[in-house]
Design a protein around this motif. Structure first.
Motif, PDB file in Angstrom:
ATOM      1  N   GLU A   1       0.939  -1.263  -0.164  1.00 21.36           N
ATOM      2  CA  GLU A   1      -0.049  -0.155   0.107  1.00 21.36           C
ATOM      3  C   GLU A   1       1.058   1.128  -0.058  1.00 21.36           C
ATOM      4  O   GLU A   1       0.644   2.276  -0.802  1.00 21.36           O
ATOM      5  CB  GLU A   1      -0.993   0.165   1.141  1.00 21.36           C
ATOM      6  CG  GLU A   1      -1.981  -1.218   1.340  1.00 21.36           C
ATOM      7  CD  GLU A   1      -1.146  -2.433   2.041  1.00 21.36           C
ATOM      8  OE1 GLU A   1      -1.107  -3.163   1.210  1.00 21.36           O
ATOM      9  OE2 GLU A   1      -0.913  -2.231   3.069  1.00 21.36           O
ATOM     10  N   LYS A   2       1.924   1.107   0.938  1.00 22.81           N
ATOM     11  CA  LYS A   2       2.974   2.285   0.662  1.00 22.81           C
ATOM     12  C   LYS A   2       3.430   2.655  -0.499  1.00 22.81           C
ATOM     13  O   LYS A   2       3.713   3.880  -1.016  1.00 22.81           O
ATOM     14  CB  LYS A   2       3.696   2.282   1.809  1.00 22.81           C
ATOM     15  CG  LYS A   2       3.338   2.103   3.214  1.00 22.81           C
ATOM     16  CD  LYS A   2       4.503   2.375   4.115  1.00 22.81           C
ATOM     17  CE  LYS A   2       3.718   2.761   5.652  1.00 22.81           C
ATOM     18  NZ  LYS A   2       4.516   3.489   6.337  1.00 22.81           N
TER      19      LYS A   2
ATOM     20  N   ALA B   1      -4.580   7.032  -3.508  1.00 22.47           N
ATOM     21  CA  ALA B   1      -3.709   7.128  -2.351  1.00 22.47           C
ATOM     22  C   ALA B   1      -4.346   7.399  -0.946  1.00 22.47           C
ATOM     23  O   ALA B   1      -4.001   6.856   0.159  1.00 22.47           O
ATOM     24  CB  ALA B   1      -2.432   7.761  -2.535  1.00 22.47           C
TER      25      ALA B   1
ATOM     26  N   LEU C   1       0.566   9.853   6.145  1.00 18.79           N
ATOM     27  CA  LEU C   1       0.495  10.665   5.142  1.00 18.79           C
ATOM     28  C   LEU C   1       0.877  12.137   4.969  1.00 18.79           C
ATOM     29  O   LEU C   1       1.813  12.691   4.541  1.00 18.79           O
ATOM     30  CB  LEU C   1      -0.459  10.228   3.872  1.00 18.79           C
ATOM     31  CG  LEU C   1      -0.783   9.011   3.511  1.00 18.79           C
ATOM     32  CD1 LEU C   1      -2.026   8.918   2.554  1.00 18.79           C
ATOM     33  CD2 LEU C   1       0.329   8.544   2.787  1.00 18.79           C
TER      34      LEU C   1
ATOM     35  N   ARG D   1       2.180   9.328  -5.589  1.00 24.90           N
ATOM     36  CA  ARG D   1       2.633  10.874  -5.173  1.00 24.90           C
ATOM     37  C   ARG D   1       3.614  11.400  -6.143  1.00 24.90           C
ATOM     38  O   ARG D   1       3.645  12.523  -6.276  1.00 24.90           O
ATOM     39  CB  ARG D   1       2.995  10.704  -3.750  1.00 24.90           C
ATOM     40  CG  ARG D   1       3.503  12.057  -3.030  1.00 24.90           C
ATOM     41  CD  ARG D   1       4.348  11.802  -1.974  1.00 24.90           C
ATOM     42  NE  ARG D   1       3.898  11.108  -0.813  1.00 24.90           N
ATOM     43  CZ  ARG D   1       4.468  10.765   0.192  1.00 24.90           C
ATOM     44  NH1 ARG D   1       5.584  11.571   0.726  1.00 24.90           N
ATOM     45  NH2 ARG D   1       3.950  10.081   1.350  1.00 24.90           N
TER      46      ARG D   1
ATOM     47  N   TYR E   1      -3.777  11.153  -7.186  1.00 22.11           N
ATOM     48  CA  TYR E   1      -3.198  11.036  -5.916  1.00 22.11           C
ATOM     49  C   TYR E   1      -4.392  11.086  -4.802  1.00 22.11           C
ATOM     50  O   TYR E   1      -4.082   9.943  -3.854  1.00 22.11           O
ATOM     51  CB  TYR E   1      -2.021  12.118  -5.490  1.00 22.11           C
ATOM     52  CG  TYR E   1      -1.507  11.756  -4.386  1.00 22.11           C
ATOM     53  CD1 TYR E   1      -0.558  10.741  -4.030  1.00 22.11           C
ATOM     54  CD2 TYR E   1      -1.656  12.694  -3.077  1.00 22.11           C
ATOM     55  CE1 TYR E   1      -0.223  10.522  -2.808  1.00 22.11           C
ATOM     56  CE2 TYR E   1      -1.011  12.420  -1.694  1.00 22.11           C
ATOM     57  CZ  TYR E   1      -0.340  11.350  -1.556  1.00 22.11           C
ATOM     58  OH  TYR E   1       0.405  11.125  -0.606  1.00 22.11           O
TER      59      TYR E   1
ATOM     60  N   GLU F   1       1.024   4.315  -2.541  1.00 24.29           N
ATOM     61  CA  GLU F   1       0.725   5.806  -2.370  1.00 24.29           C
ATOM     62  C   GLU F   1       2.041   6.468  -2.861  1.00 24.29           C
ATOM     63  O   GLU F   1       1.837   7.548  -3.455  1.00 24.29           O
ATOM     64  CB  GLU F   1       0.896   5.731  -0.868  1.00 24.29           C
ATOM     65  CG  GLU F   1       0.248   7.149  -0.191  1.00 24.29           C
ATOM     66  CD  GLU F   1       1.486   7.996  -0.082  1.00 24.29           C
ATOM     67  OE1 GLU F   1       1.396   9.339  -0.210  1.00 24.29           O
ATOM     68  OE2 GLU F   1       2.637   7.651   0.425  1.00 24.29           O
TER      69      GLU F   1
END
Lengths: 438, 355
Positions: free
Chosen positions: A79-80, B51, B295, A87, B47, A83
């Motif tokens: 998941e990271k 995310a 985050l 990003r 994003y 992400e």
């Protein structure tokens, strides 16, 4: 509200630096991992990668286009990694992203579709999804140098050499000890096919994740008395395997480690038990190559090196990072020849990857002769090499014991294509027609 | 001021029993839904969808599933991730093996399979309670992913045992874009939250709470304990199964059994502990905290000049800050973030009076 001031300041500084970096740059988003159970691999690989990019920049960049990068910690967690992908994919300060290099099978799987949708190459050097070798179905995935099937095929070919030819494989006993994860299981099917073809007896033994308890598996191995054990390990599983092998009296020089069981960190924790242990590698360790000397001169000696411990220069993971850097930059350079000397989009860089041609002459120019194998990629073939060398642990360091051993890629190709087509069918993808690609 | 209740009278019992009795609450909820479904798709970027929003919604739903079981019915469970895995793999197989099955039906069938498994592993709850029950659900946590890894059939004999998302189409609309996946997730989560709200206010929900607060007393007043407990396991499993499908298909696009390991179960458990046991809002607050805060920290850290602090150390510092914040929150309000919101709301209703 006094505590908000530094944040506001940081935000304004962030926007300010946006304006000051308008120069032509090519960006590499790095989904790195520096903490967590696999930090040894992550720090080495990304250290080597970053140091090579710095080395290129110190010599004027790629045709004047400087390389830039930023990191996002994944901890090897899917998941990271996703992400981080989302990003970083937009680029940095206007510099477009060239390719992603997550160095994690799980993250690569999770970003495969995204890479395709975003037209951003996904580089999985020496690992990844085997059938992504078929560039017709997977236009943006590149398991460069060596996919998992080639890996085991090369190991079997090496064993054939050792026993005096492929005919002598008949009746030999080979045990594969694999990590109980998707990565570990990936090659079982193809090993069975190879066993049927050459007539050796194959036993597949699973080690449950993380692999710090292998007593029963090795007692089983002692009972089977195999000629060779292929170790398909990861992390802590490798030194434990070597130690347990010593305990049950299985000789280390009959254990052949795969591509993720081949680092210094895999052998040295086992101490004396690792002496004589053989593993495959796509690149030798050491710092004798001109490109590593160049990195030392431009990056390490001025104190700009990325490694926290400079002694790790030239280790297996570090050199893999350098090799990965060379291939990425080579793709950018090739794509610039076609599209112009400017920062390129992911789609343009993909063309560069598909047109990588590394022969001895080009490797000599890069200072990487002997470090990188000759590679030739194409629209249909996203692997290119498929050769490995074998190295042996002498108790202190790895020593090369063989020349390049080639995988039987003609045999593997139909299996890969069948698997890719099944994927294409599941996903409703129409494979590209490679005769129409320029 | 905003919460002026003057003039809002209930003239019928039904009006007094409605979920949102205050006009302001109804208005705020409608506004929120319109914003989430109408405005966010226009202003969000990849994003935010991929995310932040999608994992936030999916984890909220998973928290909701566990909260029905733990927060309302009082049965402890550490098998949430296993039921998510069961739902995801079941939905994948239904989709794969039955030609032309609509996606949402596959999700529902996946949820039913997870519910069934959940009931099986919930059977010991009829005899044992509390920490002992954790052992049974822990067995599910180890057994289900093991079975999914062991037998290649579940992943359609994929060499690595990984499944990948089928084409996401609902009633002819292609939802594979980030916005589409967000709307799919949002739609499912809103519908299931609405259902959950009605369940916990129904007789069943009240039975659960009676069982949670004291099961002997509940049995004495005529509540069937086996029925209440097993229905709690079933509904929790159903919600978790659908959350698993969304996690696999709408969020990651691909998943392997190890993606649903024990640490994912703990993550879901922490969401409901931090958010608030026995509260539906708490799941969303808890998931927001668990998903967004790391985050936020990591993006904040990204603004620091590079090279100031070693990258690895910086990551560890973030983990420490996050851990310290969890402790601070739980000391400040042991009943979770939802309780903080309730207190705030109660004060807003009285404002400007203090008592």
């Amino acid at each position: 509200m006094s505590f908000l001031k530094p944040i506001a300041l940081a935000l304004s500084l962030g926007t300010f630096s946006l304006a000051s970096h308008a120069a032509a740059e090519q960006y590499f988003p790095l989904q790195s991992y520096r903490i967590g159970p696999y930090a040894a691999g992550g720090t080495g690989f990304f250290g080597g990668f970053i140091d090579y990019l710095q080395h290129v920049n110190a010599n004027g960049g790629v045709n004047g286009v400087k390389l830039t990068w930023s990191e996002c910690e994944t901890e090897y967690v899917v998941e990271k990694g996703v992400e981080c992908y989302e990003r970083l994919k937009q680029g940095l300060n206007g510099a477009p992203a060239a390719a992603t290099n997550p160095l994690s099978v799980g993250i690569a799987y999770a970003t495969l579709d995204r890479s395709h949708a975003d037209k951003l190459p996904l580089i999985t050097i020496n690992h990844g999804r085997t059938d992504s070798t078929d560039g017709r179905v997977f236009p943006y995935a590149f398991p460069l140098q060596l996919n998992p099937y080639s890996e085991v095929s090369a190991i079997v070919n090496y064993i054939a050499q050792q026993v005096g030819g492929a005919d002598n494989l008949k009746g030999k006993k080979i045990v594969t000890l694999y990590h109980g994860s998707p990565y570990g299981k990936e090659t079982n099917e193809v090993l069975e096919k190879l066993a049927a073809k050459y007539g050796f007896e194959l036993t597949l033994l699973e080690v449950p994740h993380p692999g710090n308890e292998q007593q029963s598996q090795w007692i089983n191995i002692r009972r089977i008395k195999p000629d060779y054990v292929i170790l398909r390990g990861w992390g802590v599983m490798n030194p434990v395997a070597l130690k347990t092998a010593q305990k049950v009296g299985f000789p280390a020089d009959r254990i052949i480690g795969n591509i993720w069981s081949n680092a210094e960190d895999d052998a040295s924790p086992a101490g004396a038990a690792a002496k004589g242990y053989i593993s495959i590698t796509t690149h030798p360790s050491g710092t004798d190559f001109p490109v590593l000397q160049g990195i030392k001169k431009d990056v390490i000696d001025p104190g700009k090196g990325n490694l926290a411990d400079p002694k790790r220069l030239g280790t297996v993971y570090y050199n893999l990072g350098v090799v990965n850097g060379i291939l990425n930059v080579e793709a950018v350079r090739l794509a610039q020849e076609k599209f112009g000397q400017r920062p390129l989009t992911g789609e343009e860089v993909r063309w560069g990857f598909e047109n990588i041609r590394l022969d001895d002459k080009r490797l000599q120019e890069l200072g990487a002769l002997g470090l990188v194998q000759p590679l030739q990629l194409s629209c249909a073939d996203h692997e290119g090499g498929g050769a490995v060398r074998f190295q042996q642990w002498d108790g202190q360091a790895w020593k090369l014991i063989s020349d390049w051993v080639q995988a039987d890629r003609a045999l593997l190709r139909p299996i890969i294509e069948a698997s890719a087509l099944q994927y294409a069918k599941e996903k409703g993808i129409t494979p590209r027609d490679c005769s129409k690609e320029s | 001021m905003f919460y002026t209740e003057a003039g809002q009278f209930s003239t019928r019992y039904a009006a007094d029993r409605r979920v949102f009795r205050l006009r302001q609450d109804r208005f705020a909820l409608a506004l929120l839904l319109v914003f989430a479904a109408g405005v966010v798709p226009l202003i969000g970027n990849d994003y935010w969808f991929n995310a932040i929003l999608i994992p936030f919604l999916v984890l909220s739903l998973a928290g909701l599933g566990l909260n029905l079981l733990t927060g309302y019915a009082g049965q402890l469970s550490l098998g949430s991730a296993a039921f998510m895995a069961a739902g995801a793999f079941a939905a994948y197989n239904f989709q794969l093996r039955i030609e032309g099955l609509p996606l949402l039906i596959s999700f529902g069938l996946g949820g039913l399979v997870a519910a069934l498994l959940s009931v099986v592993f919930g059977l010991p709850s009829l005899r044992i309670k509390g920490f002992y029950l954790i052992v049974s659900t822990l067995a599910a946590q180890f057994l289900i992913p093991w079975v999914l890894v062991k037998y290649g059939w579940f992943s359609n004999h994929n060499a690595s045992g990984v499944i990948s998302a089928p084409p996401l189409q609902v009633i002819g609309a292609d939802l594979s874009t980030p916005v589409g996946r967000y709307l799919l997730t949002l739609g499912v989560v809103v519908a299931l939250t609405w259902l959950a709200k009605n369940i916990v206010r129904s007789e069943l929900g009240r039975n659960w709470m009676a069982v949670r607060d004291m099961d002997t007393a509940a049995a004495v007043i005529g509540i069937s304990l086996p029925k209440a407990k097993l229905l709690a396991f079933a509904l929790s499993g159903f919600y978790l199964g659908i959350a698993g499908s969304l996690w696999a298909f709408a969020y990651l696009g691909t998943v392997e059994p190890h993606g649903f390991d024990l640490s994912r179960s703990f993550q879901v458990l922490f969401i409901i502990i931090i958010g608030g046991l026995g509260s539906l809002l708490g799941n969303f607050l808890g998931a927001a905290f668990i998903v967004l805060f790391p985050l936020f920290l990591s993006n904040l850290v990204g603004l620091l000049p590079p090279g100031l602090i070693d990258a690895g150390q910086l990551e560890n510092v973030q983990k420490m800050i996050f851990g310290a914040l969890i402790i601070a929150f739980l000391i400040r309000e042991p009943e979770g973030l939802a309780r903080i919101w309730q207190k705030f709301r109660a004060r807003a209703r009285r404002w400007p009076l203090r008592y």
